[in-house]
Design a protein around this motif. Structure first.
Motif, PDB file in Angstrom:
ATOM      1  N   LYS A 178       0.829  -1.209   0.000  1.00  0.00           N
ATOM      2  CA  LYS A 178       0.000   0.000   0.000  1.00  0.00           C
ATOM      3  C   LYS A 178       0.861   1.256   0.000  1.00  0.00           C
ATOM      4  N   SER A 179       1.977   1.215   0.695  1.00  0.00           N
ATOM      5  CA  SER A 179       2.890   2.362   0.712  1.00  0.00           C
ATOM      6  C   SER A 179       3.423   2.650  -0.682  1.00  0.00           C
ATOM      7  N   ASP A 180       3.814   1.600  -1.396  1.00  0.00           N
ATOM      8  CA  ASP A 180       4.329   1.775  -2.761  1.00  0.00           C
ATOM      9  C   ASP A 180       3.254   2.329  -3.685  1.00  0.00           C
ATOM     10  N   TYR A 181       2.008   1.880  -3.500  1.00  0.00           N
ATOM     11  CA  TYR A 181       0.912   2.398  -4.319  1.00  0.00           C
ATOM     12  C   TYR A 181       0.715   3.891  -4.058  1.00  0.00           C
ATOM     13  N   SER A 182       0.702   4.285  -2.796  1.00  0.00           N
ATOM     14  CA  SER A 182       0.526   5.697  -2.453  1.00  0.00           C
ATOM     15  C   SER A 182       1.662   6.541  -3.013  1.00  0.00           C
ATOM     16  N   GLN A 183       2.870   6.018  -2.904  1.00  0.00           N
ATOM     17  CA  GLN A 183       4.029   6.759  -3.411  1.00  0.00           C
ATOM     18  C   GLN A 183       3.948   6.925  -4.930  1.00  0.00           C
ATOM     19  N   TRP A 184       3.536   5.876  -5.626  1.00  0.00           N
ATOM     20  CA  TRP A 184       3.382   5.961  -7.081  1.00  0.00           C
ATOM     21  C   TRP A 184       2.313   6.987  -7.455  1.00  0.00           C
ATOM     22  N   LEU A 185       1.180   6.954  -6.737  1.00  0.00           N
ATOM     23  CA  LEU A 185       0.090   7.879  -7.027  1.00  0.00           C
ATOM     24  C   LEU A 185       0.529   9.327  -6.795  1.00  0.00           C
ATOM     25  N   CYS A 186       1.257   9.551  -5.725  1.00  0.00           N
ATOM     26  CA  CYS A 186       1.728  10.906  -5.423  1.00  0.00           C
ATOM     27  C   CYS A 186       2.742  11.380  -6.466  1.00  0.00           C
ATOM     28  N   ALA A 187       3.583  10.474  -6.942  1.00  0.00           N
ATOM     29  CA  ALA A 187       4.550  10.845  -7.983  1.00  0.00           C
ATOM     30  C   ALA A 187       3.813  11.252  -9.260  1.00  0.00           C
ATOM     31  N   GLU A 188       2.728  10.532  -9.589  1.00  0.00           N
ATOM     32  CA  GLU A 188       1.943  10.855 -10.771  1.00  0.00           C
ATOM     33  C   GLU A 188       1.296  12.237 -10.655  1.00  0.00           C
ATOM     34  N   LYS A 189       0.930  12.628  -9.434  1.00  0.00           N
ATOM     35  CA  LYS A 189       0.221  13.882  -9.206  1.00  0.00           C
ATOM     36  C   LYS A 189       1.117  14.985  -8.653  1.00  0.00           C
ATOM     37  N   ASN A 190       2.400  14.689  -8.509  1.00  0.00           N
ATOM     38  CA  ASN A 190       3.363  15.659  -7.988  1.00  0.00           C
ATOM     39  C   ASN A 190       2.965  16.160  -6.599  1.00  0.00           C
ATOM     40  N   ILE A 191       2.598  15.224  -5.735  1.00  0.00           N
ATOM     41  CA  ILE A 191       2.227  15.538  -4.355  1.00  0.00           C
ATOM     42  C   ILE A 191       3.359  15.069  -3.443  1.00  0.00           C
ATOM     43  N   PRO A 192       3.849  15.912  -2.548  1.00  0.00           N
ATOM     44  CA  PRO A 192       4.896  15.484  -1.607  1.00  0.00           C
ATOM     45  C   PRO A 192       4.443  14.260  -0.802  1.00  0.00           C
ATOM     46  N   PHE A 193       5.350  13.317  -0.611  1.00  0.00           N
ATOM     47  CA  PHE A 193       5.021  12.039   0.000  1.00  0.00           C
ATOM     48  C   PHE A 193       6.010  11.711   1.118  1.00  0.00           C
ATOM     49  N   VAL A 194       5.500  11.167   2.200  1.00  0.00           N
ATOM     50  CA  VAL A 194       6.327  10.712   3.323  1.00  0.00           C
ATOM     51  C   VAL A 194       6.125   9.215   3.499  1.00  0.00           C
ATOM     52  N   SER A 195       7.198   8.456   3.471  1.00  0.00           N
ATOM     53  CA  SER A 195       7.113   7.007   3.638  1.00  0.00           C
ATOM     54  C   SER A 195       7.100   6.651   5.119  1.00  0.00           C
ATOM     55  N   LEU A 196       5.915   6.314   5.638  1.00  0.00           N
ATOM     56  CA  LEU A 196       5.830   5.854   7.020  1.00  0.00           C
ATOM     57  C   LEU A 196       6.350   4.433   7.166  1.00  0.00           C
ATOM     58  N   TYR A 197       6.259   3.670   6.094  1.00  0.00           N
ATOM     59  CA  TYR A 197       6.720   2.279   6.147  1.00  0.00           C
ATOM     60  C   TYR A 197       8.206   2.219   6.495  1.00  0.00           C
ATOM     61  N   SER A 198       9.006   3.114   5.921  1.00  0.00           N
ATOM     62  CA  SER A 198      10.435   3.102   6.212  1.00  0.00           C
ATOM     63  C   SER A 198      10.696   3.498   7.667  1.00  0.00           C
ATOM     64  N   ILE A 199       9.863   4.368   8.217  1.00  0.00           N
ATOM     65  CA  ILE A 199      10.008   4.766   9.628  1.00  0.00           C
ATOM     66  C   ILE A 199       9.624   3.613  10.543  1.00  0.00           C
ATOM     67  N   SER A 200       8.590   2.868  10.179  1.00  0.00           N
ATOM     68  CA  SER A 200       8.112   1.780  11.035  1.00  0.00           C
ATOM     69  C   SER A 200       9.053   0.589  11.054  1.00  0.00           C
ATOM     70  N   ARG A 201       9.959   0.505  10.084  1.00  0.00           N
ATOM     71  CA  ARG A 201      10.908  -0.622  10.069  1.00  0.00           C
ATOM     72  C   ARG A 201      11.917  -0.526  11.212  1.00  0.00           C
ATOM     73  N   ASN A 202      12.084   0.648  11.788  1.00  0.00           N
ATOM     74  CA  ASN A 202      12.974   0.842  12.931  1.00  0.00           C
ATOM     75  C   ASN A 202      12.188   0.572  14.209  1.00  0.00           C
ATOM     76  N   GLU A 203      12.518  -0.499  14.928  1.00  0.00           N
ATOM     77  CA  GLU A 203      11.760  -0.893  16.112  1.00  0.00           C
ATOM     78  C   GLU A 203      11.790   0.169  17.201  1.00  0.00           C
ATOM     79  N   GLU A 204      12.797   1.040  17.190  1.00  0.00           N
ATOM     80  CA  GLU A 204      12.868   2.101  18.192  1.00  0.00           C
ATOM     81  C   GLU A 204      11.749   3.130  18.000  1.00  0.00           C
ATOM     82  N   ASN A 205      11.072   3.080  16.860  1.00  0.00           N
ATOM     83  CA  ASN A 205       9.982   4.014  16.596  1.00  0.00           C
ATOM     84  C   ASN A 205       8.617   3.439  16.929  1.00  0.00           C
ATOM     85  N   MET A 206       8.573   2.231  17.477  1.00  0.00           N
ATOM     86  CA  MET A 206       7.308   1.581  17.792  1.00  0.00           C
ATOM     87  C   MET A 206       6.917   1.823  19.247  1.00  0.00           C
ATOM     88  N   GLY A 207       5.583   1.840  19.509  1.00  0.00           N
ATOM     89  CA  GLY A 207       5.071   2.118  20.841  1.00  0.00           C
ATOM     90  C   GLY A 207       5.363   1.022  21.845  1.00  0.00           C
TER      91      GLY A 207
END
Length: 267
Positions: A178-207
Protein backbone atom coordinates in the motif's frame (compact mmCIF):
# COMPACT_ATOMS: atom_id res chain seq x y z
CA UNK A 1 -0.33 30.12 19.54
CA UNK A 2 -1.66 26.92 18.02
CA UNK A 3 -5.37 26.46 18.48
CA UNK A 4 -7.38 23.41 17.58
CA UNK A 5 -10.78 23.55 15.94
CA UNK A 6 -13.10 21.66 13.66
CA UNK A 7 -16.04 22.43 11.40
CA UNK A 8 -19.07 22.58 11.19
CA UNK A 9 -20.36 24.59 14.22
CA UNK A 10 -21.16 22.66 17.41
CA UNK A 11 -24.54 21.17 18.18
CA UNK A 12 -26.01 20.27 21.53
CA UNK A 13 -27.20 16.71 20.87
CA UNK A 14 -24.88 13.90 21.89
CA UNK A 15 -22.32 16.26 23.39
CA UNK A 16 -19.49 14.66 25.33
CA UNK A 17 -16.93 16.71 27.21
CA UNK A 18 -13.27 15.93 26.54
CA UNK A 19 -10.16 17.26 28.35
CA UNK A 20 -8.61 20.62 27.64
CA UNK A 21 -5.58 20.43 25.33
CA UNK A 22 -3.56 23.49 24.30
CA UNK A 23 -6.11 25.68 26.06
CA UNK A 24 -8.98 24.52 23.85
CA UNK A 25 -11.91 22.43 25.09
CA UNK A 26 -13.15 19.73 22.77
CA UNK A 27 -16.61 18.32 22.30
CA UNK A 28 -17.55 15.09 20.56
CA UNK A 29 -20.77 14.58 18.63
CA UNK A 30 -21.70 11.01 17.72
CA UNK A 31 -24.71 9.66 15.91
CA UNK A 32 -27.49 7.49 17.31
CA UNK A 33 -25.25 4.41 17.41
CA UNK A 34 -23.35 6.02 20.32
CA UNK A 35 -20.11 4.38 19.27
CA UNK A 36 -16.68 5.55 20.37
CA UNK A 37 -14.10 7.13 18.12
CA UNK A 38 -12.17 4.35 16.38
CA UNK A 39 -14.27 1.56 17.87
CA UNK A 40 -14.06 -1.45 15.63
CA UNK A 41 -17.52 -1.59 14.04
CA UNK A 42 -18.75 1.99 14.29
CA UNK A 43 -20.33 3.72 11.31
CA UNK A 44 -20.64 7.03 13.15
CA UNK A 45 -19.16 10.31 11.99
CA UNK A 46 -17.48 11.91 14.97
CA UNK A 47 -16.55 15.57 14.98
CA UNK A 48 -14.16 17.30 17.35
CA UNK A 49 -15.70 20.68 17.96
CA UNK A 50 -14.35 23.84 19.55
CA UNK A 51 -16.94 26.43 20.59
CA UNK A 52 -14.85 29.49 19.76
CA UNK A 53 -14.90 30.81 16.18
CA UNK A 54 -11.99 30.18 13.84
CA UNK A 55 -9.96 33.40 13.44
CA UNK A 56 -10.48 34.80 9.93
CA UNK A 57 -6.73 35.27 9.41
CA UNK A 58 -5.74 31.77 10.58
CA UNK A 59 -3.68 29.23 8.64
CA UNK A 60 -5.83 26.09 8.64
CA UNK A 61 -4.25 22.64 8.40
CA UNK A 62 -6.55 19.64 8.05
CA UNK A 63 -5.14 16.30 9.23
CA UNK A 64 -7.01 13.36 7.72
CA UNK A 65 -6.10 10.00 9.17
CA UNK A 66 -6.81 7.07 11.43
CA UNK A 67 -5.51 6.25 14.92
CA UNK A 68 -1.96 7.30 14.00
CA UNK A 69 -3.37 10.81 13.58
CA UNK A 70 -6.02 10.78 16.32
CA UNK A 71 -7.55 8.17 18.60
CA UNK A 72 -10.15 9.05 21.21
CA UNK A 73 -11.00 7.35 24.48
CA UNK A 74 -11.56 3.59 24.33
CA UNK A 75 -11.98 1.78 27.65
CA UNK A 76 -8.94 -0.26 28.67
CA UNK A 77 -7.29 0.45 25.30
CA UNK A 78 -6.40 4.13 25.02
CA UNK A 79 -7.14 7.19 27.14
CA UNK A 80 -5.41 10.17 25.49
CA UNK A 81 -7.07 12.10 22.63
CA UNK A 82 -4.07 12.19 20.30
CA UNK A 83 -2.08 10.05 17.88
CA UNK A 84 -2.00 6.54 19.33
CA UNK A 85 1.17 5.52 21.24
CA UNK A 86 2.39 9.11 21.70
CA UNK A 87 3.02 9.88 25.37
CA UNK A 88 0.99 13.11 25.17
CA UNK A 89 -0.82 15.22 22.57
CA UNK A 90 2.17 17.55 22.32
CA UNK A 91 4.36 14.61 21.26
CA UNK A 92 2.21 13.30 18.41
CA UNK A 93 3.10 14.22 14.83
CA UNK A 94 0.07 16.48 14.37
CA UNK A 95 1.11 18.82 17.15
CA UNK A 96 4.80 18.67 16.20
CA UNK A 97 3.95 19.61 12.63
CA UNK A 98 1.67 22.42 13.79
CA UNK A 99 4.43 23.73 16.06
CA UNK A 100 6.83 23.71 13.12
CA UNK A 101 4.39 25.48 10.82
CA UNK A 102 3.64 28.10 13.48
CA UNK A 103 7.32 29.10 13.42
CA UNK A 104 6.92 30.16 9.79
CA UNK A 105 3.97 32.52 10.15
CA UNK A 106 2.54 35.26 12.35
CA UNK A 107 -0.96 33.89 11.70
CA UNK A 108 -2.52 31.52 14.25
CA UNK A 109 -2.28 27.90 13.09
CA UNK A 110 -5.55 25.98 13.34
CA UNK A 111 -5.71 22.18 13.36
CA UNK A 112 -8.74 20.48 11.79
CA UNK A 113 -9.24 16.71 12.26
CA UNK A 114 -11.03 14.11 10.16
CA UNK A 115 -10.77 10.40 10.92
CA UNK A 116 -14.17 9.49 9.52
CA UNK A 117 -15.28 8.11 12.90
CA UNK A 118 -13.78 4.67 12.34
CA UNK A 119 -10.43 5.40 10.71
CA UNK A 120 -11.37 4.07 7.27
CA UNK A 121 -10.91 5.76 3.91
CA UNK A 122 -14.53 5.68 2.68
CA UNK A 123 -15.83 7.27 5.87
CA UNK A 124 -13.09 9.93 5.72
CA UNK A 125 -14.38 10.91 2.28
CA UNK A 126 -17.95 10.82 3.57
CA UNK A 127 -17.14 13.16 6.45
CA UNK A 128 -15.73 15.74 4.04
CA UNK A 129 -19.09 15.78 2.27
CA UNK A 130 -20.93 16.79 5.49
CA UNK A 131 -19.64 20.37 5.64
CA UNK A 132 -17.75 23.15 3.95
CA UNK A 133 -14.06 22.99 4.75
CA UNK A 134 -11.50 25.45 3.48
CA UNK A 135 -8.05 24.36 4.70
CA UNK A 136 -4.87 25.94 3.37
CA UNK A 137 -2.97 22.65 3.71
CA UNK A 138 -4.15 19.04 3.96
CA UNK A 139 -2.06 16.21 5.46
CA UNK A 140 -3.47 12.82 4.47
CA UNK A 141 -2.64 9.63 6.41
CA UNK A 142 -4.69 6.45 6.24
CA UNK A 143 -5.32 3.08 4.69
CA UNK A 144 -3.99 0.86 7.46
CA UNK A 145 -7.55 -0.16 8.41
CA UNK A 146 -8.60 -0.90 4.83
CA UNK A 147 -8.14 -3.90 2.56
CA UNK A 148 -5.94 -3.17 -0.42
CA UNK A 149 -8.49 -3.77 -3.17
CA UNK A 150 -10.37 -1.91 -5.89
CA UNK A 151 -12.61 -0.18 -3.34
CA UNK A 152 -9.58 1.11 -1.47
CA UNK A 153 -8.10 2.50 -4.68
CA UNK A 154 -11.41 4.15 -5.62
CA UNK A 155 -11.93 5.95 -2.31
CA UNK A 156 -8.25 6.67 -1.76
CA UNK A 157 -8.14 8.49 -5.09
CA UNK A 158 -11.27 10.44 -4.12
CA UNK A 159 -9.61 11.44 -0.87
CA UNK A 160 -6.39 12.54 -2.58
CA UNK A 161 -8.31 14.57 -5.18
CA UNK A 162 -10.93 16.09 -2.88
CA UNK A 163 -9.07 19.31 -2.05
CA UNK A 164 -7.32 21.53 -4.56
CA UNK A 165 -5.10 23.19 -1.97
CA UNK A 166 -1.52 21.97 -1.29
CA UNK A 167 -1.39 18.45 0.12
CA UNK A 168 1.11 16.14 1.80
CA UNK A 169 0.46 12.39 1.77
CA UNK A 170 1.75 9.88 4.31
CA UNK A 171 2.12 6.29 3.14
CA UNK A 172 0.96 3.13 4.91
CA UNK A 173 2.64 2.43 8.27
CA UNK A 174 2.34 -1.36 8.07
CA UNK A 175 2.22 -2.51 4.46
CA UNK A 176 4.85 -1.97 1.77
CA UNK A 177 2.39 -2.77 -1.02
CA UNK A 178 0.00 0.00 0.00
CA UNK A 179 2.89 2.36 0.71
CA UNK A 180 4.33 1.78 -2.76
CA UNK A 181 0.91 2.40 -4.32
CA UNK A 182 0.53 5.70 -2.45
CA UNK A 183 4.03 6.76 -3.41
CA UNK A 184 3.38 5.96 -7.08
CA UNK A 185 0.09 7.88 -7.03
CA UNK A 186 1.73 10.91 -5.42
CA UNK A 187 4.55 10.85 -7.98
CA UNK A 188 1.94 10.86 -10.77
CA UNK A 189 0.22 13.88 -9.21
CA UNK A 190 3.36 15.66 -7.99
CA UNK A 191 2.23 15.54 -4.36
CA UNK A 192 4.90 15.48 -1.61
CA UNK A 193 5.02 12.04 0.00
CA UNK A 194 6.33 10.71 3.32
CA UNK A 195 7.11 7.01 3.64
CA UNK A 196 5.83 5.85 7.02
CA UNK A 197 6.72 2.28 6.15
CA UNK A 198 10.43 3.10 6.21
CA UNK A 199 10.01 4.77 9.63
CA UNK A 200 8.11 1.78 11.03
CA UNK A 201 10.91 -0.62 10.07
CA UNK A 202 12.97 0.84 12.93
CA UNK A 203 11.76 -0.89 16.11
CA UNK A 204 12.87 2.10 18.19
CA UNK A 205 9.98 4.01 16.60
CA UNK A 206 7.31 1.58 17.79
CA UNK A 207 5.07 2.12 20.84
CA UNK A 208 5.35 0.38 24.22
CA UNK A 209 1.71 -0.65 24.50
CA UNK A 210 0.45 2.48 26.24
CA UNK A 211 -1.09 2.56 29.73
CA UNK A 212 -2.67 -0.88 29.28
CA UNK A 213 0.35 -2.53 27.60
CA UNK A 214 -1.61 -3.63 24.56
CA UNK A 215 0.00 -5.11 21.47
CA UNK A 216 -2.30 -3.21 19.11
CA UNK A 217 -1.23 0.09 20.69
CA UNK A 218 2.43 -0.97 20.58
CA UNK A 219 2.13 -1.35 16.80
CA UNK A 220 1.74 2.44 16.51
CA UNK A 221 4.54 5.06 16.46
CA UNK A 222 5.93 6.14 19.83
CA UNK A 223 7.36 9.61 20.50
CA UNK A 224 10.44 8.82 18.42
CA UNK A 225 8.31 7.56 15.54
CA UNK A 226 6.01 10.57 15.79
CA UNK A 227 9.03 12.89 15.67
CA UNK A 228 10.33 11.12 12.56
CA UNK A 229 6.93 11.45 10.87
CA UNK A 230 6.77 15.14 11.77
CA UNK A 231 10.25 15.69 10.36
CA UNK A 232 9.18 14.15 7.06
CA UNK A 233 6.01 16.24 6.89
CA UNK A 234 7.86 19.47 7.70
CA UNK A 235 10.44 18.65 5.03
CA UNK A 236 7.57 18.41 2.53
CA UNK A 237 6.07 21.62 3.92
CA UNK A 238 9.35 23.43 3.23
CA UNK A 239 9.25 22.08 -0.32
CA UNK A 240 5.74 23.48 -0.78
CA UNK A 241 6.82 26.86 0.57
CA UNK A 242 9.67 26.93 -1.93
CA UNK A 243 7.65 25.83 -4.97
CA UNK A 244 4.28 27.52 -4.40
CA UNK A 245 4.22 31.33 -4.29
CA UNK A 246 0.46 31.40 -3.59
CA UNK A 247 1.10 29.17 -0.57
CA UNK A 248 3.66 31.69 0.68
CA UNK A 249 1.13 34.49 0.28
CA UNK A 250 -1.31 32.63 2.55
CA UNK A 251 1.36 32.12 5.22
CA UNK A 252 1.96 35.84 5.24
CA UNK A 253 5.72 36.00 5.68
CA UNK A 254 8.92 34.22 4.72
CA UNK A 255 11.09 32.65 7.42
CA UNK A 256 13.90 30.07 7.29
CA UNK A 257 13.04 26.44 6.64
CA UNK A 258 11.67 24.59 9.65
CA UNK A 259 13.43 21.35 8.71
CA UNK A 260 17.08 21.65 7.76
CA UNK A 261 18.58 19.18 5.31
CA UNK A 262 16.91 16.29 3.51
CA UNK A 263 14.94 13.35 4.79
CA UNK A 264 15.26 9.77 3.62
CA UNK A 265 11.56 9.18 4.30
CA UNK A 266 10.24 11.77 1.84
CA UNK A 267 9.93 11.98 -1.92
Amino acid sequence: MIRIAALPPPVEDGKEDLPIVHGARYYAKVNIFKKRLNSGETLSLLELINRRPTPPDSFKVMFIGNSLTLHGFLKKVWDIPCGMAASSPEKDFVHLVADGIQKTTDKPVEILYNNGGNGKIREMVGYLQTGKFSPHLVVIQGGENDRFDSYFKEYYLQLIDYFQCPKIVLGDWFTKEKSDYSQWLCAEKNIPFVSLYSISRNEENMGDGGPYRRKDVAAHPNDSGMAAIAEGVLHCFDRLRTENSAFMDVLGKSLPAVCSGGSSSTE
